[in-house]
Design an enzyme around this catalytic site. Structure first.
Site, PDB file in Angstrom:
ATOM      1  N   PHE A 195       0.863  -1.364   0.067  1.00 60.32           N
ATOM      2  CA  PHE A 195      -0.020  -0.054  -0.041  1.00 60.32           C
ATOM      3  C   PHE A 195       0.732   1.351   0.214  1.00 60.32           C
ATOM      4  O   PHE A 195       0.780   1.955  -0.934  1.00 60.32           O
ATOM      5  CB  PHE A 195      -0.887   0.150   1.261  1.00 60.32           C
ATOM      6  N   ASP A 231      10.301  -6.442  -3.294  1.00 60.85           N
ATOM      7  CA  ASP A 231       9.310  -6.773  -2.499  1.00 60.85           C
ATOM      8  C   ASP A 231       9.069  -8.686  -2.830  1.00 60.85           C
ATOM      9  O   ASP A 231       9.580  -9.025  -3.693  1.00 60.85           O
ATOM     10  CB  ASP A 231       7.879  -6.432  -3.159  1.00 60.85           C
ATOM     11  N   THR A 279       2.832  -9.654   1.484  1.00 58.26           N
ATOM     12  CA  THR A 279       1.573  -8.607   1.757  1.00 58.26           C
ATOM     13  C   THR A 279       1.456  -7.802   0.713  1.00 58.26           C
ATOM     14  O   THR A 279       0.322  -7.201   0.448  1.00 58.26           O
ATOM     15  CB  THR A 279       1.595  -7.760   3.012  1.00 58.26           C
ATOM     16  N   ILE A 314      13.823  -9.282   2.393  1.00 63.76           N
ATOM     17  CA  ILE A 314      14.715  -8.474   3.418  1.00 63.76           C
ATOM     18  C   ILE A 314      15.435  -9.445   4.434  1.00 63.76           C
ATOM     19  O   ILE A 314      16.119  -8.948   4.945  1.00 63.76           O
ATOM     20  CB  ILE A 314      14.059  -7.400   4.085  1.00 63.76           C
ATOM     21  N   TYR A 369       4.346  -6.087  17.722  1.00 69.56           N
ATOM     22  CA  TYR A 369       4.746  -5.381  16.631  1.00 69.56           C
ATOM     23  C   TYR A 369       5.238  -4.196  17.151  1.00 69.56           C
ATOM     24  O   TYR A 369       6.145  -3.584  16.436  1.00 69.56           O
ATOM     25  CB  TYR A 369       3.276  -5.257  15.873  1.00 69.56           C
ATOM     26  N   VAL A 374      -2.677   5.123   8.493  1.00 67.06           N
ATOM     27  CA  VAL A 374      -2.803   5.555   7.329  1.00 67.06           C
ATOM     28  C   VAL A 374      -3.682   4.801   6.462  1.00 67.06           C
ATOM     29  O   VAL A 374      -3.916   3.677   6.743  1.00 67.06           O
ATOM     30  CB  VAL A 374      -1.348   5.338   6.664  1.00 67.06           C
TER      31      VAL A 374
END
Length: 343
Positions: A25, A45, A49, A77, A164, A194
């Site tokens: 997003f 990526d 997600t 990553i 988180y 957001v």
């Protein structure tokens, strides 16, 4: 407005940007804006997600010449070699790749730590080793934990309420240590709820805004966890894009190794948000159902954004109402995309 001046300068003097989580997003919106500013962009990526259709939509919104400035690399990553590869020759890293969602982190804390801590450290280290000029990363308002202070000030945080939140706070600690130890320039952006175009309504961990909009469009029930008086500082995506680019280009030494609240500086309850979305969609058919409060959720969230204004030149262009109108228009116009249900 400082951001308009930065946009003009970037067009005249392009940089090489790396956006991790580029098919997600926030990442896809960053890529789109950078390409429209004629920047060279590398995107990373693993599609855990993110979605291919986000990249395809970017391609339709930019010119052919601008699209040629984009290089996509599929990778993870958590693999340091991948991080080392994608950071070579890069001027600015905008690190958005992460496993979001408080509920997901409570159910899968090991996965959250692997992506959000180990993956983050891989990216930070690779960027340092490859002499990247600036590293900007997505932190979160979740680091405020059980702090009752309103509005939230960056220097005051409470006890963390979820895995988180822990991962995002650890990111900020690493930022500080890397600056003190290596003088490596990093900036953390604490996002507040957001929302906007290309935010997926799919899955159990979808954010409240797209999930509710999708449910109301399809005349399905809307669920609120708690009594609906929980409040949030909802932040439109254009404000977040602005903040990332400002952080990636600022020359202010006082901004280095700092965390900033990125929000609109407002506050709205979930009950009022439901009423606003229903009013804009002109529907009354979606049933509203209240459920138990969710573990790890912060009760109230409202940001003081003075620090970002002062040190970055951040100035939100959209409040909740403006962002909501643009978001709903976008979702209604993109029913054919896979933002509502898997094909």
């Amino acid at each position: 407005m400082i951001y308009f001046e930065i946009q003009k300068k970037l067009i005249l003097d392009p940089k090489i940007w790396l956006v991790t989580g580029c098919a997600g997003f926030i990442g896809s919106n960053l890529v789109e804006e950078l390409l429209k500013l004629n920047q060279k962009v590398i995107g990373l990526d693993n599609f855990s997600t993110g979605y291919q259709h986000n990249l395809e939509q970017i391609k339709r919104t930019v010119s052919l010449e601008q699209w040629r400035n984009f290089e996509f690399i599929e990778g993870d990553i958590t693999d340091y070699e991948v991080c080392a590869q994608v950071t070579r020759g890069v001027d600015v890293v905008l690190h958005q790749a992460a496993l979001g969602s408080v509920p997901r982190s409570l159910e899968r804390p090991v996965d959250s730590n692997a992506a959000n801590v180990s993956g983050f450290l891989n990216m930070l280290t690779a960027a340092k080793d490859n002499d990247v000029g600036r590293f900007v990363f997505a932190s979160s308002s979740s680091v405020y934990g059980d702090s009752q202070e309103l509005p939230k000030l960056e220097k005051n945080i409470g006890r963390l309420l979820s895995p988180y939140a822990v991962t995002k706070y650890v990111n900020e600690l690493y930022m500080d240590v890397f600056y003190k130890s290596y003088r490596f320039e990093s900036i953390g952006l604490r996002y507040f709820n957001v929302f906007g175009k290309r935010q997926s309504a799919l899955g159990a961990y979808a954010a409240v805004m797209p999930k509710w909009i999708a449910s109301m469009i399809k005349n399905q029930p809307v669920f609120i966890y708690g009594d609906g008086e929980t409040s949030r500082d909802f932040t439109y995506i254009d404000n977040v894009v602005q903040a990332n680019i400002l952080a990636g280009t600022t020359k202010n030494p006082k901004a280095m190794s700092q965390s900033f609240n990125i929000a609109a500086g407002g506050r709205e309850t979930l009950n009022n948000l439901y009423s606003s979305i229903r009013s804009h969609l002109n529907t009354s058919q979606s049933e509203l159902i209240y459920k138990d409060f969710r573990q790890g959720d912060i009760r109230h969230s409202n940001a003081n954004i003075d620090k970002a204004k002062e040190l970055l030149g951040y100035m939100p262009t959209h409040n909740l109402e403006q962002g909501l109108i643009e978001s709903i228009d976008w979702y209604v116009g993109n029913l054919s995309e896979t933002y509502y249900e898997k094909q």
